[in-house]
Design an enzyme around this catalytic site. Structure first.
Site, PDB file in Angstrom:
ATOM      1  N   LEU A 348       0.908  -1.135   0.072  1.00 34.35           N
ATOM      2  CA  LEU A 348       0.019  -0.105  -0.121  1.00 34.35           C
ATOM      3  C   LEU A 348       0.818   1.300   0.060  1.00 34.35           C
ATOM      4  O   LEU A 348       0.694   2.175  -0.661  1.00 34.35           O
ATOM      5  CB  LEU A 348      -0.878   0.028   1.250  1.00 34.35           C
ATOM      6  CG  LEU A 348      -2.074  -0.905   1.205  1.00 34.35           C
ATOM      7  CD1 LEU A 348      -2.622  -0.941   2.536  1.00 34.35           C
ATOM      8  CD2 LEU A 348      -3.012  -1.046   0.237  1.00 34.35           C
ATOM      9  N   GLY A 349       2.186   1.175   0.788  1.00 32.66           N
ATOM     10  CA  GLY A 349       2.907   2.434   0.530  1.00 32.66           C
ATOM     11  C   GLY A 349       4.074   2.287   1.486  1.00 32.66           C
ATOM     12  O   GLY A 349       4.299   0.835   2.079  1.00 32.66           O
ATOM     13  N   GLN A 350       4.903   3.148   1.605  1.00 33.20           N
ATOM     14  CA  GLN A 350       6.163   2.928   1.895  1.00 33.20           C
ATOM     15  C   GLN A 350       6.449   4.071   3.042  1.00 33.20           C
ATOM     16  O   GLN A 350       6.183   5.579   2.633  1.00 33.20           O
ATOM     17  CB  GLN A 350       7.305   3.202   1.052  1.00 33.20           C
ATOM     18  CG  GLN A 350       8.709   2.966   1.557  1.00 33.20           C
ATOM     19  CD  GLN A 350       9.140   1.440   1.314  1.00 33.20           C
ATOM     20  OE1 GLN A 350       8.912   0.907   0.430  1.00 33.20           O
ATOM     21  NE2 GLN A 350       9.856   1.055   2.418  1.00 33.20           N
ATOM     22  N   GLY A 351       6.414   3.964   4.272  1.00 35.34           N
ATOM     23  CA  GLY A 351       6.769   4.592   5.267  1.00 35.34           C
ATOM     24  C   GLY A 351       8.112   4.894   5.780  1.00 35.34           C
ATOM     25  O   GLY A 351       8.921   4.476   5.250  1.00 35.34           O
ATOM     26  N   GLY A 354       9.009   1.750   7.528  1.00 37.39           N
ATOM     27  CA  GLY A 354       8.668   0.303   6.909  1.00 37.39           C
ATOM     28  C   GLY A 354       7.636   0.211   5.856  1.00 37.39           C
ATOM     29  O   GLY A 354       7.231   1.272   5.513  1.00 37.39           O
ATOM     30  N   VAL A 356       3.825  -0.536   4.222  1.00 39.56           N
ATOM     31  CA  VAL A 356       2.544  -1.196   4.540  1.00 39.56           C
ATOM     32  C   VAL A 356       1.881  -2.175   3.750  1.00 39.56           C
ATOM     33  O   VAL A 356       2.025  -1.708   2.312  1.00 39.56           O
ATOM     34  CB  VAL A 356       1.468   0.075   4.810  1.00 39.56           C
ATOM     35  CG1 VAL A 356       0.329  -0.213   5.230  1.00 39.56           C
ATOM     36  CG2 VAL A 356       2.241   1.014   6.003  1.00 39.56           C
ATOM     37  N   LYS A 369       1.935  -3.252   8.630  1.00 41.12           N
ATOM     38  CA  LYS A 369       3.015  -2.343   8.735  1.00 41.12           C
ATOM     39  C   LYS A 369       4.033  -3.281   9.054  1.00 41.12           C
ATOM     40  O   LYS A 369       4.102  -3.796  10.137  1.00 41.12           O
ATOM     41  CB  LYS A 369       3.037  -1.114   9.478  1.00 41.12           C
ATOM     42  CG  LYS A 369       4.212  -0.327   9.553  1.00 41.12           C
ATOM     43  CD  LYS A 369       4.020   1.079   9.809  1.00 41.12           C
ATOM     44  CE  LYS A 369       5.077   1.958  10.642  1.00 41.12           C
ATOM     45  NZ  LYS A 369       4.462   2.926  11.357  1.00 41.12           N
ATOM     46  N   ASP A 480       3.999  13.694  15.369  1.00 46.61           N
ATOM     47  CA  ASP A 480       4.207  13.767  13.897  1.00 46.61           C
ATOM     48  C   ASP A 480       2.848  14.007  13.237  1.00 46.61           C
ATOM     49  O   ASP A 480       2.616  13.092  12.211  1.00 46.61           O
ATOM     50  CB  ASP A 480       4.739  12.314  13.240  1.00 46.61           C
ATOM     51  CG  ASP A 480       5.647  12.619  12.178  1.00 46.61           C
ATOM     52  OD1 ASP A 480       5.761  13.513  11.657  1.00 46.61           O
ATOM     53  OD2 ASP A 480       5.791  11.488  11.350  1.00 46.61           O
TER      54      ASP A 480
END
Ligand SMILES: *[C@@H]1O[C@H](CO)[C@@H](O)[C@H](O)[C@H]1NC(C)=O
Ligand SMILES: *[C@@H]1O[C@H](CO)[C@@H](O)[C@H](O)[C@H]1NC(C)=O
Ligand SMILES: *[C@@H]1O[C@H](CO)[C@@H](O)[C@H](O)[C@H]1NC(C)=O
Ligand SMILES: *[C@@H]1O[C@H](CO)[C@@H](O)[C@H](O)[C@H]1NC(C)=O
Ligand SMILES: *[C@@H]1O[C@H](CO)[C@@H](O)[C@H](O)[C@H]1NC(C)=O
Ligand SMILES: *[C@@H]1O[C@H](CO)[C@@H](O)[C@H](O)[C@H]1NC(C)=O
Length: 676
Positions: A348-351, A354, A356, A369, A480
């Site tokens: 789904l995505g990159q944070g 980590g 997701v 995550k 954050d």
């Protein structure tokens, strides 16, 4: 640990070296040893028709139903031996030791037994009697015989023959080139006793040693040493080694009781062995090197694990389990399955800490995550997240439903947010955070939110923050807050997520951090953060203010990395418009004029500016913010010009935070803190 590592490697290499030496010895030697003969050993022998294994011996001329006269027989080891090699210009050398038992059946007895080397394993026709199974009348004395023999003759059969009881060297003939009478030795062939012989072929000489069986090896008498004999002149390169014997009307039982042979292997067979060697030795060396490296690596890793900060959080469970509302602990296996083995399609995505993934757990959509391994911060984030968000429950907080800490994998399971993160609706960003809807993804930039939704998002986030700051048992700072950390559920309700930085706050040893180590995201950080390096309730409020401006204006906050950068920020820009009396002009152009209520927009923007006041003392609390949003209060007074940042600007909650027990109970495991 280091010495342990080394001793492991030393042991390993020693073992490997020994193994190689053994391997080398084995292939360069032609060796066999029959300590006795069993019927099963016949498979390793070539026995002529008249030869048998019987009574623990090779009966070269056996007693077959009382008939024993006029026999000849041969028995060979079944693998050929390379005696010499023209190609390599080499002649082999060998030692062979055997025990003979010759039992006379007539008086006198006859005829004799011989150790032979020949390439023809067949017994020559009519080789009984005086011929000893070595040759027959035709082949005697001709090179066609192709045989070298050491004869143990028990009877003088013809005039040139030695006396009864002698040894001799025979080449292609029954006549010996050299013979030696045993008359004056302790060796008696015909005694019916075991007699041990050793034959050595070395340096072109054949030497024969003998003794009665019970004598020791050293006491063997040297019976015969031949003149230099280049066997390559008489024999083919490859020969069989064995025995032959014969009887006439004078008979005896010719038995070989044991036999050991050890020779240098130079043969073609050797070529194969050498080939084997050429392949095996380098392979072994490679294996040794790799093995050594693997062992070293494992030791090194173990060492690193031992010192790994991971072990600083051995009982994450203990920290979580005391809450009845605690998230569920999952098995790595379950989560791996749920996400299809973390395949790219489910990403789904990159944070920051980590990646997701989308997954299906217990028939429910979840966002997983996967905290990057080996990231010390990742682990802190993980613990922070599980222990804060895991015990918090609010309709505007992303719900952490589970976690997993297994095999160095740190995994967090959240409720799935079908609409993804807020930022993509504001700026059409591709950074979705925890969840997204595939259909929305396609639309990209065209995504936008109407005024009502934007207002509700702001309201939702405000409620979440108020809950964190004032509503829950222990005050929590999010640290954050930003558009990409606000998730939207299917009804576009805002949920605050990513508590990775939450709570790791206000530790005493965190006083002097350089700006780079400050936790948070540039653009959302209050000016005092660059000087104090501290997260406070006010810094959260500041970030919220920036978020409000973003949501209303549909603009990025601007990258603010230091004090001076504020001129380029959204805060400065909106404040400027406010000063000019046109704060409503900041509103997102994509919002339709007719749907927005100017007073409401102005109220929210002024509230946003108030939250972004450079002086933390002047910022409203989240409580106040909520009251304003609910229409219960007017926005705080905001100066027409953005005031200059004054230092020192001690935020009101700063002192309180320093002493407060604020989540300190759960914070104890974290002493070393670094921000993002
Ligand atoms: C001979 O046979 C015995 C019994 O089967 C076996 O133990 C022995 O290893 C054999 N000897 C050789 C050299 O094959
Ligand atoms: C034969 O035996 C002698 C004496 O024991 C030894 O020196 C020699 O190396 C041996 N040769 C072989 C090929 O085993
Ligand atoms: C000697 O042996 C060879 C080979 O086995 C055979 O061809 C020949 O006929 C034999 N000679 C006599 C005289 O039997
Ligand atoms: C060898 O032993 C046998 C039987 O014991 C005996 O008859 C014979 O005389 C002995 N021969 C020699 C040369 O000692
Ligand atoms: C043995 O004889 C062969 C030829 O028959 C010769 O090539 C070789 O050099 C000789 N070896 C020795 C050690 O004399
Ligand atoms: C064996 O045969 C030879 C002649 O071929 C004869 O002189 C001798 O008596 C015979 N011996 C026996 C024991 O039959």
């Amino acid at each position: 640990m280091q010495s342990l590592t080394n001793s492991w490697i030393v042991k390993y290499q020693l073992a490997a070296t020994i193994f190689i030496i053994i391997a080398l010895t084995k292939v360069t030697c032609f060796y066999f040893n029959f300590s006795t003969f069993r019927p099963e050993n016949a498979t390793h022998l070539i026995l002529s028709k008249n030869s048998k294994i019987y009574l623990d011996a090779i009966q070269v001329t056996p007693d077959i139903r009382g008939i024993i006269s006029d026999y000849s027989g041969r028995a060979f080891y079944n693998k050929p031996y390379t005696l010499w090699s023209k190609e390599k210009n080499q002649i082999a050398s060998f030692n062979t030791t055997f025990v003979l038992n010759i039992s006379p059946q007539t008086t006198p007895n006859g005829e004799g037994l011989a150790f032979i080397l020949t390439s023809d394993t067949n017994v020559p026709e009519n080789s009984e009697g005086q011929w000893l199974g070595i040759v027959n009348a035709t082949s005697n004395g001709t090179s066609q015989a192709g045989i070298v023999a050491v004869e143990f003759d028990t009877r003088k059969s013809f005039s040139e023959d030695g006396p009864d009881n002698h040894v001799g060297i025979n080449i292609n003939s029954i006549n010996s080139i050299q013979q030696f009478s045993l008359t004056n030795t302790r060796v008696n062939l015909s005694s019916g006793q075991h007699v041990r012989f050793r034959i050595q072929y070395f340096n072109d000489r054949i030497s024969v040693f003998g003794a009665m069986e019970n004598a020791t090896e050293e006491s063997m008498e040297t019976l015969l040493v031949s003149p230099p004999l280049n066997l390559s002149s008489y024999l083919e390169e490859v020969v069989y080694v064995g025995f032959s014997a014969s009887t006439s009307n004078y008979t005896q039982l010719n038995c070989v009781r044991s036999w050991e042979f050890s020779g240098v292997n130079i043969g073609n067979d050797d070529d194969k062995s050498l080939l084997w060697l050429y392949i095996t030795v380098p392979a072994l060396i490679v294996i040794i090197i790799i093995g050594g490296m693997v062992i070293f690596f494992l030791c090194w890793k173990r060492k690193r694990y031992a010192e790994s900060p991971e072990d600083a959080y051995p009982r994450i469970e203990d920290q979580i389990q005391h809450s009845s509302m605690a998230p569920k602990k999952f098995k790595l296996r379950e989560i791996t399955k749920a996400t299809g083995g973390f395949i790219l399609q489910n990403k789904l995505g990159q944070g920051g800490f980590g990646t997701v993934y989308k997954g299906i757990l217990d028939n429910k959509e979840v966002a997983v995550k996967r905290v990057s391994k080996n990231s010390r911060q990742g682990k802190q984030e993980f613990v922070a997240e599980v222990t804060t968000i895991g015990s918090l429950h609010h309709r505007n907080l992303v719900k952490l439903t589970g976690w997993c800490y297994e095999n160095r994998e740190l995994l967090l399971v959240y409720e799935f947010m079908p609409k993804g993160s807020l930022d993509k609706y504001l700026f059409g960003d591709k950074n979705y955070g925890f969840g997204n809807d595939d259909n929305d993804l396609e639309e990209g930039y065209s995504l936008t939110l109407n005024w009502e939704t934007r207002h509700s998002v702001i309201h939702g986030v405000a409620q979440a923050l108020d809950y964190l700051h004032n509503g829950c048992e222990k005050r929590v700072l999010h640290r954050d807050i930003k558009a990409s950390n606000i998730m939207l559920d299917s009804d576009y309700n805002a949920k605050l997520g990513d508590f990775g930085l939450a709570r790791t706050i206000q530790q005493r040893n965190e006083t002097h951090h350089s700006t780079k180590e400050i936790a948070g995201t540039p653009g959302y950080m209050a000016p005092e953060t660059f000087l104090t390096g501290r997260a406070t309730v006010e810094t959260d409020v500041y970030a919220f203010g920036v978020l409000v401006l973003e949501v209303v204006c549909g603009k990025r906050p601007g990258k603010v990395h230091a004090q001076d950068d504020y001129k380029n920020s959204i805060v400065y820009w909106v404040w400027d418009l406010y000063g000019k009396g046109n704060v409503v002009g900041a509103v997102d152009e994509r919002l339709k004029k007719e749907e927005i209520k100017e007073e409401e927009v102005e109220c929210v923007l002024v509230l946003g500016l108030a939250c972004c006041h450079p002086n933390p003392h002047q910022r409203p609390s989240m409580r106040t913010v909520l009251q304003v949003l609910n229409g219960e209060a007017t926005p705080p007074e905001v100066p027409m010009e953005r005031p200059a940042f004054m230092w020192p600007a001690m935020p009101p909650s700063f002192k309180e935070a320093e002493d407060s027990s604020l989540i300190q109970g759960t914070l104890t495991p974290f002493t070393e803190i670094t921000g993002r």
